[in-house]
Design a protein around this motif. Structure first.
Motif, PDB file in Angstrom:
ATOM      1  N   ASP A 170      38.283  41.472  53.865  1.00 16.31           N
ATOM      2  CA  ASP A 170      39.325  40.568  54.361  1.00 16.31           C
ATOM      3  C   ASP A 170      39.386  39.329  53.455  1.00 16.31           C
ATOM      4  O   ASP A 170      38.834  38.285  53.772  1.00 16.31           O
ATOM      5  N   TRP A 171      40.073  39.510  52.327  1.00 15.56           N
ATOM      6  CA  TRP A 171      40.145  38.440  51.323  1.00 15.56           C
ATOM      7  C   TRP A 171      41.168  37.415  51.776  1.00 15.56           C
ATOM      8  O   TRP A 171      42.288  37.781  52.135  1.00 15.56           O
ATOM      9  N   ARG A 172      40.803  36.160  51.738  1.00 13.21           N
ATOM     10  CA  ARG A 172      41.735  35.102  52.133  1.00 13.21           C
ATOM     11  C   ARG A 172      41.793  34.049  51.032  1.00 13.21           C
ATOM     12  O   ARG A 172      41.236  32.953  51.173  1.00 13.21           O
ATOM     13  N   PRO A 173      42.467  34.378  49.957  1.00 17.56           N
ATOM     14  CA  PRO A 173      42.481  33.465  48.822  1.00 17.56           C
ATOM     15  C   PRO A 173      43.346  32.243  49.091  1.00 17.56           C
ATOM     16  O   PRO A 173      44.344  32.315  49.804  1.00 17.56           O
ATOM     17  N   GLU A 174      42.955  31.137  48.498  1.00 14.44           N
ATOM     18  CA  GLU A 174      43.707  29.881  48.640  1.00 14.44           C
ATOM     19  C   GLU A 174      44.099  29.290  47.293  1.00 14.44           C
ATOM     20  O   GLU A 174      45.092  28.589  47.194  1.00 14.44           O
ATOM     21  N   SER A 175      43.275  29.558  46.271  1.00 12.74           N
ATOM     22  CA  SER A 175      43.509  28.895  44.986  1.00 12.74           C
ATOM     23  C   SER A 175      43.686  29.919  43.877  1.00 12.74           C
ATOM     24  O   SER A 175      42.992  30.936  43.831  1.00 12.74           O
ATOM     25  N   ALA A 176      44.643  29.637  42.997  1.00  8.97           N
ATOM     26  CA  ALA A 176      44.904  30.531  41.874  1.00  8.97           C
ATOM     27  C   ALA A 176      45.113  29.703  40.621  1.00  8.97           C
ATOM     28  O   ALA A 176      45.635  28.592  40.681  1.00  8.97           O
ATOM     29  N   GLU A 195      52.513  31.978  47.007  1.00 11.07           N
ATOM     30  CA  GLU A 195      51.524  32.681  47.831  1.00 11.07           C
ATOM     31  C   GLU A 195      50.296  31.851  48.143  1.00 11.07           C
ATOM     32  O   GLU A 195      49.640  32.068  49.156  1.00 11.07           O
ATOM     33  N   TYR A 196      49.926  30.965  47.203  1.00  7.90           N
ATOM     34  CA  TYR A 196      48.632  30.280  47.303  1.00  7.90           C
ATOM     35  C   TYR A 196      48.809  28.841  47.776  1.00  7.90           C
ATOM     36  O   TYR A 196      49.838  28.218  47.519  1.00  7.90           O
ATOM     37  N   ASP A 197      47.773  28.316  48.412  1.00  5.35           N
ATOM     38  CA  ASP A 197      47.793  26.914  48.840  1.00  5.35           C
ATOM     39  C   ASP A 197      47.784  25.977  47.639  1.00  5.35           C
ATOM     40  O   ASP A 197      48.437  24.940  47.647  1.00  5.35           O
ATOM     41  N   GLY A 264      36.004  36.400  44.102  1.00  9.05           N
ATOM     42  CA  GLY A 264      37.251  36.223  43.379  1.00  9.05           C
ATOM     43  C   GLY A 264      37.490  37.323  42.357  1.00  9.05           C
ATOM     44  O   GLY A 264      36.590  38.087  41.999  1.00  9.05           O
ATOM     45  N   VAL A 265      38.723  37.381  41.881  1.00  8.63           N
ATOM     46  CA  VAL A 265      39.083  38.382  40.877  1.00  8.63           C
ATOM     47  C   VAL A 265      39.829  37.706  39.723  1.00  8.63           C
ATOM     48  O   VAL A 265      40.664  36.823  39.941  1.00  8.63           O
ATOM     49  N   GLY A 266      39.493  38.137  38.523  1.00  9.01           N
ATOM     50  CA  GLY A 266      40.179  37.655  37.337  1.00  9.01           C
ATOM     51  C   GLY A 266      40.882  38.818  36.665  1.00  9.01           C
ATOM     52  O   GLY A 266      40.276  39.863  36.431  1.00  9.01           O
ATOM     53  N   VAL A 267      42.169  38.649  36.389  1.00  8.35           N
ATOM     54  CA  VAL A 267      42.908  39.709  35.708  1.00  8.35           C
ATOM     55  C   VAL A 267      43.170  39.260  34.274  1.00  8.35           C
ATOM     56  O   VAL A 267      43.565  38.119  34.027  1.00  8.35           O
ATOM     57  N   LEU A 268      42.880  40.155  33.345  1.00 11.83           N
ATOM     58  CA  LEU A 268      43.011  39.845  31.915  1.00 11.83           C
ATOM     59  C   LEU A 268      44.242  40.544  31.355  1.00 11.83           C
ATOM     60  O   LEU A 268      44.452  41.730  31.608  1.00 11.83           O
ATOM     61  N   LEU A 269      45.037  39.790  30.589  1.00 12.46           N
ATOM     62  CA  LEU A 269      46.245  40.358  29.982  1.00 12.46           C
ATOM     63  C   LEU A 269      46.330  40.111  28.484  1.00 12.46           C
ATOM     64  O   LEU A 269      47.135  40.724  27.801  1.00 12.46           O
ATOM     65  N   GLY A 270      45.532  39.181  27.974  1.00 11.14           N
ATOM     66  CA  GLY A 270      45.592  38.849  26.556  1.00 11.14           C
ATOM     67  C   GLY A 270      45.003  39.955  25.697  1.00 11.14           C
ATOM     68  O   GLY A 270      44.218  40.779  26.166  1.00 11.14           O
ATOM     69  N   ILE A 271      45.390  39.967  24.425  1.00 10.17           N
ATOM     70  CA  ILE A 271      44.933  41.023  23.517  1.00 10.17           C
ATOM     71  C   ILE A 271      44.361  40.380  22.261  1.00 10.17           C
ATOM     72  O   ILE A 271      45.006  40.333  21.217  1.00 10.17           O
ATOM     73  N   PRO A 272      43.106  39.865  22.371  1.00 10.52           N
ATOM     74  CA  PRO A 272      42.531  39.190  21.207  1.00 10.52           C
ATOM     75  C   PRO A 272      42.093  40.160  20.113  1.00 10.52           C
ATOM     76  O   PRO A 272      41.928  41.352  20.353  1.00 10.52           O
TER      77      PRO A 272
END
Lengths: 354, 354
Positions: A170-176, A195-197, A264-272
Motif C-alpha cells: 500500500d504505497w502512499r507517495p507524497e513527494s516526487a 498527483e503528488y503533494d 521509494g522507486v527511481g525510474v531511469l531514462l537517460g542513456i549515458p
C-alpha cells in the motif's frame, strides 16, 4: 518533397529533396504537420546513438511527429484524421513476438528499427508512410502540439513501469523529483504535480532562466544540483518517494538510491556513455535492500502509452505549451531547431498546418 | 527456562536461565520446538547488524522458529496448534500505519523491532509469547521443519515484489540464477526450478561439496564464481531473466545488471557493509535503460508471505530437507549450531518435540 536528414559526410541537419513515398498495403500516407527535436536527435546527428538504414547514404531525422492522413489507402483511417506515429518498426517488415503482442518497446536489439533513430528514416519530411497500426489518433484541438505525444508517451510508460513495482504493498507517495529540466523533465514535472503533494525538479541553471520559471509556475521546487547534489536531497529538502531521471548523467542513477525515501522507486531514462567512477557499492546495495527500494529502467513506449499521452496532452495548460515551445521553424531554416542555447526548451520543425 | 542469548560481554551464543514469560492480553504462550540459525544470527552475534532491547544486558537470539501453542490465552488459537512466528513487532507495543495495514515489512527504521535481531528478544527459548496475529498456523506434518517457514517467507516476498515489476508487459522468463549457495539460496533454487526452464546457482566451492551436490540434485547448474564472475554469466551460460542475490557481496548487485537478459529483473537480499569500489556507472545506467531492466531490494516479510511459505514447505521433497539440515542440537550444545564449516548448511536448535 522536402526532408531534413543527416548524411554520412556532415553532422548537421540538412534540407534534402526526396521523392514522396507511396504507402504499401496496410500503410497510410501522412502529410506532416510538425516534428519535435529532442536530445536523441542531437545524439543521432553526432553519431553517439542510433544508426543509418542499411546501405543508405543519409537518414531522415525526427521521431516526434504529428500529421494528417493524406491517403488512408484502405487501412480504415479517414483522410484528414490527425495522427501521431509511434517509433519502433518491424525490421524489414518481419514481425516477431514483441510486435505481435503490441509491445515493440520490449523487443531486444535487432528485433526492431526506430524511425529517425536506428535503421529507419524518420518523420522530418513533408510526407511519410506508416502502417496504420502505428498511427495513433490525436484530436484536432491539440493537433498543433501533437508532436508532444511521443515524449509524453515515454513518461506514461516510465510511470506505468515504476508504479507497478510498488503494487505489492500500500504505497502512499507524497513527494516526487524530476532530475533534468529539459522539455521532457518539465512535462513530467507537470504530470507529477497533478498527483503528488510536493514536487521538485533538479537542474544546473542560474536564475533568471526560462526553465526555472516554468518549474516555479508548475509549482515545483527548483533544486540547483551545483549547490545540492542529488544524494543530498533528503537533508536539503526531503527523501523522495519517486524519482524520475531524465539527465543521462550516470552518477544520478546511483545518487537516486540515497535520495529515495524508504519504499521509494527511481525510474531511469537517460542513456549515458560508458564512464568509470567510484561508488560506495556496499552502502548502495545495503540501502536498496533494507529500505525496499527499486531502480527501474525504461525505454521507448507502445500504442497504449501513446493513447494515454493523448489524454495527458489535452490536459496540459496553454501557458505551459506556449512557454515550452521556444522555436517553430520551417524546413528551410531548420538550423534554428537544433540550436542548443539556454533559451531553447523545445524546438519544432513545421512542415504544414491543418 | 533455558534460553540461548548473547550478552554484551561475549560474542558467542550462551545458555542462560530466564523466567518463563506470561502472555499479555492478545498474546499466546508458545512452547518452542525448533529454532533455525542463519547469517543474520551470526551478524547479531558479532555486532554488525541489529541491536539489544533497550536497557537489556542480553538479547535472546533466534528469529526462525516453530512451536506449539501452550496457552491460547483467549486469542482464538487452540492449544497444541503448531505455529511459526513472524519477526517484526510494534515498538513498545505502539502500532502505526504499517502494522495496521499488515505490512510491517515495509515499515521504516524505528517503527518496528525484530525479534532476535533489533530491539526485541528472539525465540531461542523453551517458551516465548507473541501476539496471536503474528503466529501463522503450520500443519503438524511439517512441524519438524517449520523453522524454515521464516526463510521461505523471505523468498515469497522477494519473488512477489520482483515479479510485480514485470507485470506491465508479457514477461516470459525461462532462466533464473541464484547468487549464493547457503540454505536460503538452495531453498530458493528449488522453488525457481519448479517455475523456470533452466536454473543456475553461483557459489565459490570446490567439488565435492554438499551444497553443490544439492544444486545437482535439484537440477540447477552450479557456477563457480571464481571461474565465472557473475557479469560473465551471459557469455559462459546465458543471460538470465531473473537473478536472486543472496550473498551480500556488494559487487554482485552491479554485476547482476550485466548478467540479466533484456527485460530481466534482479532482486537483492544481501546486506553488505559500506565498501567503495569502481564501477562503469555509465554502462550500467545505459544498460538498465535500453534493456528495460530492474533492480529491486526486499527485506523481511509479512503474514501472507508466511502463509505462502507454509504451502511451499509442504511441497519441498524429503531428500532436500534431510540434506539441508546438517545439525540438530540441544540448547546445552548450542555451539554446534553456530559452527560455520563447509559441511554446515542449516543448523537448528531443538528445544522440544511434538
Amino acid at each position: 518533397m522536402k526532408v531534413i536528414g543527416v548524411t554520412r559526410d556532415d553532422d548537421g541537419p540538412q534540407l534534402l529533396e526526396r521523392e514522396r513515398p507511396s504507402p504499401d498495403p496496410g500503410e497510410a500516407l501522412v502529410r506532416t504537420l510538425r516534428v519535435g527535436v529532442d536530445g536523441t536527435d542531437h545524439e543521432v546527428l553526432n553519431g553517439s546513438h542510433g544508426g543509418f538504414p542499411d546501405g543508405a547514404d543519409h537518414m531522415v531525422l525526427g521521431h516526434e511527429a504529428v500529421g494528417v492522413v493524406e491517403e488512408p489507402n484502405g487501412t480504415g483511417l479517414e483522410a484528414g484524421q490527425v495522427v501521431a506515429p509511434t517509433v519502433r518498426r518491424k525490421p524489414d517488415g518481419e514481425t516477431n513476438e514483441y510486435f505481435r503482442r503490441g509491445e515493440p518497446d520490449m523487443a531486444p536489439d535487432g528485433e526492431y528499427t526506430e524511425r529517425g533513430i536506428v535503421g529507419d528514416h524518420g518523420f522530418m519530411a513533408e510526407y511519410f508512410t506508416s502502417p496504420a497500426d502505428f498511427l495513433v489518433p490525436v484530436p484536432e484541438s491539440v493537433a498543433e502540439y501533437g508532436f508532444l505525444v511521443e515524449p509524453l508517451s515515454i513518461t506514461e510508460k516510465a510511470n506505468e513501469h515504476a508504479y507497478a513495482t510498488r503494487e505489492p504493498f500500500d504505497w502512499r507517495p507524497e513527494s516526487a523529483c524530476v532530475l533534468g529540466n529539459g522539455s521532457l523533465g518539465l512535462l513530467t514535472l507537470w504530470m507529477l504535480e497533478q498527483e503528488y503533494d510536493r514536487t521538485y525538479c533538479v537542474g544546473r541553471r542560474d536564475r533568471p532562466d526560462p526553465t526555472v520559471d516554468i518549474i516555479d509556475e508548475i509549482g515545483g521546487t527548483y533544486v540547483d544540483s551545483r549547490e545540492t547534489p542529488v544524494d543530498e536531497l533528503p537533508e536539503a529538502h526531503e527523501a523522495m518517494d519517486y524519482i524520475y531521471e531524465a539527465t543521462g548523467f550516470a552518477p544520478h542513477a546511483f545518487q537516486t538510491v540515497k535520495a529515495l525515501d524508504q519504499n521509494g522507486v527511481g525510474v531511469l531514462l537517460g542513456i549515458p556513455e560508458p564512464w568509470e567512477f567510484e561508488v560506495d557499492g556496499g552502502s548502495l546495495h545495503n540501502e536498496i535492500v533494507l529500505h525496499n527500494k527499486c531502480l527501474i529502467g525504461t525505454v521507448n513506449s507502445h500504442v497504449s502509452h501513446f493513447e494515454d499521452a493523448v489524454e495527458t496532452l489535452q490536459e496540459l495548460p496553454d501557458w505551459l505549451l506556449d512557454d515550452l515551445v521556444t522555436t517553430v521553424t520551417d524546413p528551410e531554416h531548420v538550423e534554428a531547431a537544433f540550436e542548443d542555447g539556454d533559451d531553447q526548451i523545445k524546438a519544432v520543425v513545421e512542415f504544414d498546418s491543418l
